[in-house]
Each structure stands twice: as C-alpha cells, then as structure tokens.
Design a protein around this motif. Structure first.
Motif, PDB file in Angstrom:
ATOM      1  N   PHE A 120       0.891  -1.173   0.000  1.00 26.77           N
ATOM      2  CA  PHE A 120       0.000   0.000   0.000  1.00 26.77           C
ATOM      3  C   PHE A 120       0.924   1.217   0.000  1.00 26.77           C
ATOM      4  O   PHE A 120       1.468   1.602   1.034  1.00 26.77           O
ATOM      5  N   PRO A 121       1.182   1.806  -1.187  1.00 26.00           N
ATOM      6  CA  PRO A 121       2.142   2.922  -1.246  1.00 26.00           C
ATOM      7  C   PRO A 121       1.609   4.194  -0.606  1.00 26.00           C
ATOM      8  O   PRO A 121       0.398   4.413  -0.560  1.00 26.00           O
ATOM      9  N   SER A 122       2.531   5.043  -0.153  1.00 28.88           N
ATOM     10  CA  SER A 122       2.120   6.299   0.487  1.00 28.88           C
ATOM     11  C   SER A 122       2.076   7.462  -0.501  1.00 28.88           C
ATOM     12  O   SER A 122       1.537   8.510  -0.185  1.00 28.88           O
ATOM     13  N   HIS A 123       2.651   7.299  -1.694  1.00 29.53           N
ATOM     14  CA  HIS A 123       2.716   8.417  -2.639  1.00 29.53           C
ATOM     15  C   HIS A 123       1.300   8.835  -3.048  1.00 29.53           C
ATOM     16  O   HIS A 123       0.506   7.995  -3.490  1.00 29.53           O
ATOM     17  N   PRO A 124       0.969  10.134  -2.937  1.00 27.39           N
ATOM     18  CA  PRO A 124      -0.404  10.554  -3.228  1.00 27.39           C
ATOM     19  C   PRO A 124      -0.840  10.268  -4.667  1.00 27.39           C
ATOM     20  O   PRO A 124      -1.999   9.933  -4.893  1.00 27.39           O
ATOM     21  N   VAL A 125       0.086  10.370  -5.632  1.00 28.18           N
ATOM     22  CA  VAL A 125      -0.296  10.086  -7.029  1.00 28.18           C
ATOM     23  C   VAL A 125      -0.541   8.581  -7.208  1.00 28.18           C
ATOM     24  O   VAL A 125      -1.492   8.166  -7.881  1.00 28.18           O
ATOM     25  N   ALA A 126       0.292   7.767  -6.583  1.00 24.85           N
ATOM     26  CA  ALA A 126       0.078   6.315  -6.665  1.00 24.85           C
ATOM     27  C   ALA A 126      -1.292   5.965  -6.085  1.00 24.85           C
ATOM     28  O   ALA A 126      -2.072   5.226  -6.699  1.00 24.85           O
ATOM     29  N   GLN A 127      -1.595   6.511  -4.929  1.00 24.69           N
ATOM     30  CA  GLN A 127      -2.891   6.222  -4.306  1.00 24.69           C
ATOM     31  C   GLN A 127      -4.035   6.682  -5.213  1.00 24.69           C
ATOM     32  O   GLN A 127      -5.020   5.969  -5.409  1.00 24.69           O
ATOM     33  N   ALA A 128      -3.899   7.879  -5.788  1.00 24.50           N
ATOM     34  CA  ALA A 128      -4.978   8.432  -6.623  1.00 24.50           C
ATOM     35  C   ALA A 128      -5.199   7.579  -7.866  1.00 24.50           C
ATOM     36  O   ALA A 128      -6.345   7.325  -8.256  1.00 24.50           O
TER      37      ALA A 128
END
Ligand code: AMP
Ligand code: MG
Length: 340
Positions: A120-128
């Motif tokens: 579960f990555p923390s990068h906001p673009v990855a999450q989006a």
C-alpha cells in the motif's frame, strides 16, 4: 505504440491513466520508492504485457499495489496477526508483505508461487491512480529488465517509450530504492529485500526476523530463491562496477592509480576534488537516505557518459545503508575489493 507523457497535476491525467489501466493498458506510475510499470492485477493478459514490455523473466513475480488496507483480503488467502501489526506500523509506505495467495490472483502475477506480494504505497499520485483504476495494480519497477530502477519519468521514458501506453510524471521519487520485502509465508518472518524500512524497525514491531542469505551474497546455484528476483543480474549499468571497501584516503589513492580513459569514481558528494578521474556522485557519506535517492540516477549517468569501469565507494551496511549496499552489490555483480 505511442506513449503519452502526462504531468500528474494536469487536469484529468490521473483519471485517464486509471481508465487505461482498468481497460488493460500499461501505465508507468510514480511511487515513493521508484516508478512502477502498472497493469490491472486481475487481468492476466495485461499482466503478461508487463513481462513483454520489460523483457522480464516469467518466473519473477510482481508486487500488487493497493490503496486501502482492506483490499489485501481479496489478494491473500490468509492475513496473519503479524501482518496486521506490520500494516498498522508501516502502511501506507515502502513495505511489501508476502502472504499466502488467494486463488483469485492470476498465476502470471506470482510467477506460479503459492504466495503474493502486496504493498500500500504512500505516494499521493500512486494512491490516486489506484483509486481511479478501481482495481489493484500489479507493478514491478518500470525499467527494462536488468537496468537500474527508474526514479524519474525521464528514466522510464529512456527504457520504455514506444512499449507502454503512458507515463504519469509525479516528479522524482523521494525514497529512491525499491520497497523493503518481508515474507510471512514461513514460520519466522524473513527479510527478502532491504529497503528504507529497516530490519531493525521490523524487529521492533514483530520480533524475530531472519535475513535471507541472498540479501548479502550471491545465490548458490543449487538453492531455490525465496524471492526469485534475487537470482537475476540487477540494477546493472553497462559499465563494470567494482565496490571498493575502505577509508576515503585509501580509496582515493587506489582510484588515482587506476585512472584512465573510460574509468570513473562513483563517489560521495564533496570527494571529487581529490580524484583524478571522471566522477559521478551518489549522496553524502553520512547521509544514507540521500545515497538511496541518488544511486539509480548515478548508475544511469555512468552509461550516459560512456564509462567502462566505475570504482564505487562502499556504503555502511546499517539502516537504509543496507539497501544501498545491496543494490550496489548487485550492480557490481558482487565484485568487491577491500583496501586500506
Ligand atoms: P520489482 O517490483 O521489480 O522490484 O520486483 C519485485 C520483487 O518482489 C522481486 O524481487 C520479486 O522476486 C519479489 N516478489 C514479488 N512477489 C514475491 C513473492 N510472492 N515471493 C517472494 N518474492 C516476491
Ligand atoms: Mg525491478
């Protein structure tokens, strides 16, 4: 194939990338570790496309990326209590956990192993983009197989333009080395790959953690790899990299006595002055996080400059330094010289 380069902040870019992914396309996405080459994890044809685009061996499994902790229930056959502790402590973040695989996960994702690797990555673009896709995303690093991992959209472009549908540019990756991989698929948890979440941090949360022997030494031919990725030549520039272990003064004298055309020093910031060779720097000596951020770009610079032999400073093997050392050791094909 035409590859689209979107800036992540362009209106509609994340949604377009998500739609392409849901429909079976391949899109490179930024994460806090390195750029990943993503595909819909439920779509075995899309997943096969990842292996083709990278030239990746089929038995080297992929990590599945999720954007809600509860999605792990769809991917794993069982989620032990120790896994819950790790999620609580380190998710979202640069930790991949290997668990028994649910039968729903296509065998192409896991290289036919009975386990599945989830992050579960923390990068906001990855999450989006995972949310926009609406499906979990299988994603290895977005480089041609064997090359250094990409830490910028430009690196991905160099390796994969024309082979994938798009690149979502989220700037450079803040960690710079791939995630820590820990397996909970045997009795004692086992570190398969060091990363920015250190083995000391893992032990503080779940107690005993074994370090897989392949973290620091070449795999013996007759032993099976617990993480198949470890048996392949990795992170390798075209240049021959040789790790030189010893104090700076001895390193400097050694490199200066081996100087010549096509020879470079892969050294720390601030050390260029004493060296009578081409130099490429990867962070400051006392800053292992800075070294992690800079390493893969430095390895790519060696090739851009046509370097044939690079003598590399040897990072300290503690904290995130263990991850930097592990990647350099592989880039060097385990060639280490001890001096001083
Ligand atoms: P990459 O995404 O290119 O960094 O590669 C993923 C890494 O995770 C490789 O080293 C794989 O061997 C490892 N990996 C992925 N799935 C598993 C699994 N089920 N068991 C062990 N290692 C895995
Ligand atoms: Mg990789």
């Amino acid at each position: 194939m035409k590859t689209t380069w979107w800036k992540a902040e362009e209106p509609g870019a994340v949604e377009q990338a998500g739609k392409l992914l849901r429909e079976g396309g391949l899109v490179a996405i930024p994460t806090e570790t390195v750029y990943g080459l993503a595909a819909n994890a439920w779509d075995s044809t899309a997943v096969e496309g990842i292996f083709a685009a990278k030239g990746r061996p089929q038995d080297n499994p992929l990590i599945i990326h999720i954007a809600r902790e509860s999605q792990v229930q769809e991917l794993a056959a069982a989620v032990p209590a120790l896994a819950q502790k790790l999620f609580q402590a380190f998710w979202p973040g640069p930790l991949t956990v290997v668990l028994p695989k649910s039968s729903r996960v296509p065998s192409q994702v896991s290289g036919n192993l009975p386990t599945v690797a989830v992050r579960f990555p923390s990068h906001p673009v990855a999450q989006a983009v995972i949310q926009a896709a609406g499906v979990p995303l299988a994603a290895p690093s977005a480089n041609r197989s064997g090359r250094p991992s990409p830490t910028s959209a430009q690196h991905v472009w160099e390796d994969l333009s024309g082979r994938i549908a798009g690149i979502l540019d989220g700037g450079s990756c803040p960690v710079g080395v791939e995630s820590t991989v820990v397996s909970l698929a045997q009795d004692t948890p086992r570190l398969l790959r060091p990363g920015s979440i250190t083995v000391e941090q893992l032990r503080a949360v779940i107690g005993e953690v074994d370090v897989d022997p392949a973290v620091l030494s070449p795999l013996q031919k007759e032993t099976a790899a617990s993480s198949p990725g470890m048996k392949y030549q990795h992170y390798a520039p075209l240049a021959r990299v040789i790790l030189v272990e010893g104090p700076y003064a001895a390193y400097r004298d050694f490199v200066n006595s081996h100087a010549g055309p096509g020879v470079a020093a892969l050294c720390y910031e601030g050390e260029q002055e004493g060296l009578r060779t081409d130099t490429v720097c990867f962070g400051r000596e006392q800053d292992a996080s800075g070294q992690a951020r800079a390493l893969f770009d430095a390895l790519r610079q060696l090739d851009a400059r046509g370097i044939r032999i690079a003598y590399a400073r040897c990072p300290r093997q503690e904290g995130i330094g263990l991850a930097v050392y592990n990647r350099l050791l592989r880039a060097a094909g385990f060639e280490v010289i001890h001096i001083g």
